[in-house]
Design an enzyme around this catalytic site. Structure first.
Site, PDB file in Angstrom:
ATOM      1  N   CYS A  95       0.592  -1.255  -0.071  1.00 27.89           N
ATOM      2  CA  CYS A  95      -0.026   0.255   0.014  1.00 27.89           C
ATOM      3  C   CYS A  95       0.903   1.290  -0.027  1.00 27.89           C
ATOM      4  O   CYS A  95       0.572   2.199  -0.693  1.00 27.89           O
ATOM      5  CB  CYS A  95      -0.968   0.099   1.136  1.00 27.89           C
ATOM      6  SG  CYS A  95      -0.192  -0.323   2.850  1.00 27.89           S
ATOM      7  N   ASP A 304      -6.037  -0.208  -3.709  1.00 28.11           N
ATOM      8  CA  ASP A 304      -4.590   0.519  -3.652  1.00 28.11           C
ATOM      9  C   ASP A 304      -3.379  -0.693  -4.144  1.00 28.11           C
ATOM     10  O   ASP A 304      -2.227  -0.102  -4.363  1.00 28.11           O
ATOM     11  CB  ASP A 304      -4.401   0.960  -2.176  1.00 28.11           C
ATOM     12  CG  ASP A 304      -4.271  -0.203  -1.171  1.00 28.11           C
ATOM     13  OD1 ASP A 304      -4.473  -1.215  -1.650  1.00 28.11           O
ATOM     14  OD2 ASP A 304      -3.795   0.052  -0.051  1.00 28.11           O
TER      15      ASP A 304
END
Length: 590
Positions: A95, A304
């Site tokens: 992420c 993400d």
């Protein structure tokens, strides 16, 4: 896809129908433009609202992207009313680096943002905490929108590999909402959904309490259960957690995972989490409709990076990089189209600026795929990188075209699998390790645990979507290998990426040889005849300020200094400067 021409004339609509019939709704930008060139010009609002709905750890696990395991009514509606992009790729399989790419429009491995994370596991690495340092002219894309008069909010995860400047958002919190903007002010809002994060597979299983905020978004009086406790650990019990699909559902287990009861349970948790996220997306969209803003807002939905399972997250196979993207335009323009062009996370920031009519700055390394400044040509390649994850370091780079993936391993003597403790909390990961130790993994499942890696890997993703059959030494594919090898060299040089550079040397480079993190110089405030001028001696520093009235009330959020402004006789000014990757200055009052 030229958005200036989205409402179609009858002739254009007929041409679009023909293209969709021939292509089965699998169209590329050039095909869509053939239709749009015949369409009646109908501009979107010059300052459209933009809403990003961002979930975590999300592969193509939903019906709109070919997986019918669960029903996702809200995302399916969004896809039916929008454009589906199946070839969106993150720059990393985790992420924080990916979010740095999104917010900056730059490759994280070129700005010191690729090690996961820059501020953690210092007790293992022996290194100081640091932040990514992009070029001095670089800004968070949200700051550019604020400078154009947009109200910008983030709810709530940031995780950019640097401390976000106070000028980056009007508000970034669990209560941030477009409803707090001034009347008729356009907005750019991000709502993050964390239920699909890999930690949602840990035991004991249960939804995050904080995620219930999405059913009360923006309501500052709402306090979720155990308010103030750790977001990741504050969870419902499994008995309290809604069940959205039967636990005995039959799942398609990817070949790199064993088909065992624990793995099937993790698959159930994965899809149950997605179904809950879909409900939360529906709650946010309902607010948008209730506010009468749906048809004046461009909506993006994406993850993400790729999926949360072992051999997905953190890796730069497609399973770790590929994530769904849906874009819904006002009035369902271009509804039902599937656009197969390659897209990268570095394209988000320039596309966002292009959509509001602002030319993306030249330092951005992505290209706009929508809007006034849409790139003339489609992207030929996407690129990705993997380095340190917590206490374990590797160095891998990848480049992919529409079909083939090339991977270069800079530490071939090192095994592929990294024993990241956080990942080993996943029961499916524990199963893999148990069966590995018992010698019961098949060839596909045991590949990840090889004691060394080939220097180069080449995969035909069209026939080998799980990237298990390395073609790098196959004589039939040497021309493709050479092409992608050359492209990787070009990309690395262009972005200034030095793979396998010791992180200590990287930090020294970011800090210009200093042993301590650079500090942003305090702002200089000048007030002459009620006119305020603010400057900073730190090149590229963002300057934030607040005006404190005679009543002493201090505004909650920081304005961005762009030019001199006037204040009243008894007003005061507070200012702070910050260059990304530096330590922020102290606040100065005058």
């Amino acid at each position: 896809m030229k958005i200036e021409k989205l409402l179609l004339s009858p002739v254009a609509a007929l041409l679009l129908l023909v293209i969709l019939i021939i292509g089965g709704c699998h169209t590329k930008r050039k095909d869509i433009n053939k239709v749009l060139d015949t369409a009646v010009k109908k501009d979107l609002p010059t300052r459209p609202n933009i809403l990003w709905l961002v979930t975590e750890d999300m592969g193509p696990y939903i019906p709109a992207f070919g997986d019918s395991t669960i029903v996702t009514p809200n995302l399916s509606r969004l896809a039916a009313e929008g454009v589906v992009y199946p070839n969106m790729f993150s720059t990393s399989g985790v992420c924080a680096p990916s979010r740095a790419a999104i917010i900056m429009g730059m490759y994280p491995s070129g700005i010191g943002a690729n090690h996961m994370r820059t501020t953690s596991y210092t007790e293992v690495t022996g290194l100081p905490k640091y932040g990514a340092v992009p070029p001095h002219e670089a800004r968070m894309v949200s700051e550019f929108l604020r400078m154009e008069g947009y109200y910008c909010t983030n709810n709530y995860k940031e995780d950019y590999q640097f401390q976000a400047p106070k000028t980056g958002w009007d508000e970034s919190s669990e209560y941030a909402h477009w409803r707090n903007r001034a009347e008729n002010q356009p907005f750019f809002s991000i709502v993050n959904f964390t239920e699909t994060h890999e930690s949602g597979l840990f035991e004991p299983y249960g939804f995050r309490e904080i995620e219930t905020r999405n059913y009360h978004l923006g309501d500052r009086s709402y306090k979720w259960e155990n308010f103030g406790a750790s977001h990741a650990k504050n969870r419902m019990t499994e008995g309290e957690t809604p069940v959205h699909l039967p636990k005995d559902t039959k799942f398609d287990i990817p070949p790199y995972l064993p088909d065992t009861p624990k793995v099937r349970r993790d698959m159930w948790k994965l899809y149950n989490n997605i179904a809950e996220m879909d409900k939360q997306v529906g709650a946010v969209l309902k607010q948008l409709e209730e506010d009468g803003l749906l048809e004046n807002t461009i909506i993006f939905f994406y993850g993400d990076h790729g999926g949360p399972l072992p051999r997905e997250k953190r890796l730069i196979y497609d399973s770790g990089l590929n994530t769904p993207l849906i874009v819904r335009f006002p009035n369902k323009q271009l509804a039902g189209i599937r656009n197969d062009e390659l897209l990268s996370f570095v394209d988000f920031a320039p596309t966002l600026l292009s959509l509001i009519g602002v030319e993306p700055p030249s330092y951005m390394q992505g290209q706009a795929f929508l809007g006034k400044y849409e790139s003339v040509s489609e992207r030929e390649y996407i690129h990705a990188a993997a380095d340190r994850f917590d206490g374990f370091t590797d160095a891998i780079r990848a480049v992919r075209d529409s079909r083939f993936k090339y991977i270069r391993n800079y530490r071939p003597e090192q095994e592929y699998y990294l024993p990241v403790a956080y990942r080993e909390k996943i029961p499916a990961m524990q199963e893999l390790l148990r069966l590995r130790d018992e010698g019961k993994l098949n060839e596909a499942q045991s590949q990840w645990f090889r004691k060394s890696k080939p220097k180069e890997e080449l995969f035909d993703c069209a026939v080998d979507p799980y990237e298990l059959n390395n073609l790098a030494e196959n004589p039939q594919y040497q021309e493709k290998l050479k092409e992608l090898r050359t492209e990787m060299d070009r990309w690395l040089k262009e972005i200034g990426d030095v793979p396998n550079q010791p992180e200590k040397e990287l930090i020294a480079k970011l800090w210009n040889g200093s042993k301590t993190q650079p500090v942003t110089v305090e702002p200089q405030i000048s007030i002459l005849n009620g006119e305020v001028s603010i400057s900073s001696h730190t090149d590229g520093a963002s300057i934030g300020y607040k005006i404190v009235g005679s009543d002493g009330k201090i505004p909650n959020f920081w304005s961005i200094y762009q030019k001199p402004f006037e204040i009243r006789e008894n007003d005061k000014v507070i200012s702070q400067t910050y260059r990304i990757g530096f330590i922020p200055s102290k606040a100065v009052e005058k």
